[in-house]
Design a protein around this motif. Structure first.
Motif, PDB file in Angstrom:
ATOM      1  N   UNK A  79       0.796  -1.227   0.000  1.00  0.00           N
ATOM      2  CA  UNK A  79       0.000   0.000   0.000  1.00  0.00           C
ATOM      3  C   UNK A  79       0.829   1.278   0.000  1.00  0.00           C
ATOM      4  N   UNK A  80       2.111   1.175   0.309  1.00  0.00           N
ATOM      5  CA  UNK A  80       2.909   2.373   0.478  1.00  0.00           C
ATOM      6  C   UNK A  80       2.764   2.978   1.861  1.00  0.00           C
ATOM      7  N   UNK A  81       2.059   2.290   2.746  1.00  0.00           N
ATOM      8  CA  UNK A  81       1.850   2.710   4.131  1.00  0.00           C
ATOM      9  C   UNK A  81       1.475   1.478   4.939  1.00  0.00           C
ATOM     10  N   UNK A  82       1.459   1.606   6.250  1.00  0.00           N
ATOM     11  CA  UNK A  82       1.112   0.473   7.102  1.00  0.00           C
ATOM     12  C   UNK A  82      -0.342   0.062   6.876  1.00  0.00           C
ATOM     13  N   UNK A  83      -0.607  -1.232   6.948  1.00  0.00           N
ATOM     14  CA  UNK A  83      -1.936  -1.785   6.711  1.00  0.00           C
ATOM     15  C   UNK A  83      -2.518  -2.346   7.998  1.00  0.00           C
ATOM     16  N   UNK A  84      -3.539  -1.705   8.586  1.00  0.00           N
ATOM     17  CA  UNK A  84      -4.254  -2.316   9.708  1.00  0.00           C
ATOM     18  C   UNK A  84      -5.238  -3.344   9.151  1.00  0.00           C
ATOM     19  N   UNK A  85      -5.225  -4.548   9.684  1.00  0.00           N
ATOM     20  CA  UNK A  85      -6.071  -5.609   9.153  1.00  0.00           C
ATOM     21  C   UNK A  85      -6.598  -6.490  10.272  1.00  0.00           C
ATOM     22  N   UNK A  86      -7.724  -7.143   9.989  1.00  0.00           N
ATOM     23  CA  UNK A  86      -8.354  -8.053  10.936  1.00  0.00           C
ATOM     24  C   UNK A  86      -8.920  -9.213  10.127  1.00  0.00           C
ATOM     25  N   UNK A  87      -8.313 -10.396  10.259  1.00  0.00           N
ATOM     26  CA  UNK A  87      -8.712 -11.581   9.484  1.00  0.00           C
ATOM     27  C   UNK A  87      -8.965 -12.704  10.475  1.00  0.00           C
ATOM     28  N   UNK A  88     -10.178 -12.766  10.965  1.00  0.00           N
ATOM     29  CA  UNK A  88     -10.513 -13.692  12.044  1.00  0.00           C
ATOM     30  C   UNK A  88     -10.377 -15.150  11.622  1.00  0.00           C
ATOM     31  N   UNK A  89     -10.772 -15.479  10.407  1.00  0.00           N
ATOM     32  CA  UNK A  89     -10.733 -16.882   9.965  1.00  0.00           C
ATOM     33  C   UNK A  89      -9.308 -17.429   9.992  1.00  0.00           C
ATOM     34  N   UNK A  90      -8.350 -16.572   9.692  1.00  0.00           N
ATOM     35  CA  UNK A  90      -6.945 -16.984   9.687  1.00  0.00           C
ATOM     36  C   UNK A  90      -6.287 -16.754  11.043  1.00  0.00           C
ATOM     37  N   UNK A  91      -7.086 -16.391  12.040  1.00  0.00           N
ATOM     38  CA  UNK A  91      -6.589 -16.075  13.383  1.00  0.00           C
ATOM     39  C   UNK A  91      -5.541 -14.978  13.347  1.00  0.00           C
ATOM     40  N   UNK A  92      -5.858 -13.920  12.613  1.00  0.00           N
ATOM     41  CA  UNK A  92      -5.035 -12.710  12.573  1.00  0.00           C
ATOM     42  C   UNK A  92      -5.891 -11.542  13.061  1.00  0.00           C
ATOM     43  N   UNK A  93      -6.184 -11.468  14.341  1.00  0.00           N
ATOM     44  CA  UNK A  93      -7.012 -10.372  14.829  1.00  0.00           C
ATOM     45  C   UNK A  93      -6.198  -9.108  15.069  1.00  0.00           C
ATOM     46  N   UNK A  94      -6.699  -7.978  14.573  1.00  0.00           N
ATOM     47  CA  UNK A  94      -6.130  -6.665  14.913  1.00  0.00           C
ATOM     48  C   UNK A  94      -4.621  -6.605  14.707  1.00  0.00           C
ATOM     49  N   UNK A  95      -4.178  -6.783  13.463  1.00  0.00           N
ATOM     50  CA  UNK A  95      -2.744  -6.751  13.200  1.00  0.00           C
ATOM     51  C   UNK A  95      -2.378  -5.520  12.381  1.00  0.00           C
ATOM     52  N   UNK A  96      -1.101  -5.190  12.347  1.00  0.00           N
ATOM     53  CA  UNK A  96      -0.587  -4.095  11.530  1.00  0.00           C
ATOM     54  C   UNK A  96       0.563  -4.634  10.691  1.00  0.00           C
ATOM     55  N   UNK A  97       0.435  -4.547   9.364  1.00  0.00           N
ATOM     56  CA  UNK A  97       1.456  -5.066   8.464  1.00  0.00           C
ATOM     57  C   UNK A  97       2.202  -3.882   7.842  1.00  0.00           C
TER      58      UNK A  97
END
Length: 314
Positions: A79-97
């Motif tokens: 994205x050219x910037x940090x990505x806040x994401x929440x992917x519950x099915x993959x057990x990635x809650x409230x992460x920052x990439x």
């Protein structure tokens, strides 16, 4: 001395990756997953909404020598910037990439039968944006247990906020109003490293930064950091006198004007320091990350970095 770097999270996390910044993404491990430069596998689903560009993928990975049998989901941020994401099915809650990095989460594949060998990709909702403004379908390989129990095939593209009824903004500058929406925000970041100089042994400590944002008015917010060490291996605190800590890079001048001193910078093994500052706020601000550097008292060549959240105008 073996160096181990990572980042632990409470509400969100942000990666500590050394002095080469996020685009290099050297492998390191954290409590909730693994950062890498890229996702494995050949099926990568692209997402490009609201100023965020990233891909999701999911594969089964089996390594007989390491006795690893997992289903591995991944988010690669371009994205050219940090990505806040929440992917519950993959057990990635409230992460920052961080930009240019991939976040990988491996889950046990359970006992595989011949009937379960097929690559059964299902659509699952991934939410993203500073206040989860958007949601989209994401490539995901469910475990045999999930398939047996009827994991739903869901189409979730669109805007996540307000029940998905609002159209997406035409440009990213209308996305944020981040702190106005949340009023108050907490975040814990950390980096882990070895303080034992002997090559044959290791003693790990974690340097932790708790970050707190609080909106004071329409034009001002309070930014507070609390920073300290945690002894992960018994006896580690006895092996180093302390480190000098830098303010987050974009705020160096403001911190100095607000009373950041040599005492603020000096952190011993058992110290717990706090520093707060009032900063101007506007609705075009968005979450970003900034480096806080640690320099060893005894060896100025030894440096570590942890990335903490800041608000930055777009």
């Amino acid at each position: 001395m073996k160096i181990v770097r990572g980042a632990l999270i409470s509400f969100f996390f942000i990666v500590s990756i050394g002095l080469s910044r996020a685009a290099d993404c050297p492998k390191h491990y954290i409590e909730s997953g693994e950062f890498s430069k890229s996702c494995r596998g050949v099926v990568h689903q692209k997402h490009n909404t609201g100023g965020f560009a990233f891909t999701t993928s999911s594969i089964r990975r089996y390594e007989s020598n390491a006795f690893v049998d997992v289903y591995e989901s991944c988010i690669k941020n371009n994205s050219g910037r940090a990505l806040p994401a929440d992917w519950q099915a993959a057990e990635m809650p409230d992460i920052m990439v961080p930009n240019g990095c991939a976040f990988i989460k491996a889950l046990p594949a359970n006992r595989i039968t011949k009937a379960d060998q097929q690559s059964d990709f299902l659509n699952t909702c991934i939410k993203f944006g500073n206040t989860w403004e958007y949601s989209d379908s994401a490539s995901y390989l469910p475990t045999p247990y999930e398939r047996k129990n009827g994991t739903n095939d869901v189409v979730c593209a669109g805007v996540a906020g307000s029940g998905g009824t609002n159209g997406a903004p035409e440009n990213a500058s209308t996305l944020s109003k981040f702190l106005r929406a949340t009023k108050e925000f907490f975040w814990e970041s950390s980096t882990t490293f070895d303080v034992d100089k002997r090559a044959e042994t290791e003693k790990l400590v974690a340097f932790v930064v708790d970050t707190h944002f609080q909106l004071l008015s329409d034009s001002e917010y309070q930014y507070r950091i609390e920073y300290f060490f945690k002894e992960l291996d018994e006896g580690a605190f006895a092996l180093f006198p302390g480190f000098d800590v830098s303010p987050p890079e974009p705020f160096s001048e403001q911190f100095a004007k607000s009373g950041w001193t040599e005492k603020s910078s000096n952190v011993g093994p058992k110290d717990r320091n706090t520093f707060e500052i009032s900063l101007p706020y506007s609705d075009d601000m968005e979450l970003a990350d900034a480096a806080v550097y640690l320099t060893a008292h005894e060896d100025k060549a030894e440096r570590h970095a942890v990335y903490i959240p800041i608000l930055q105008a777009q």
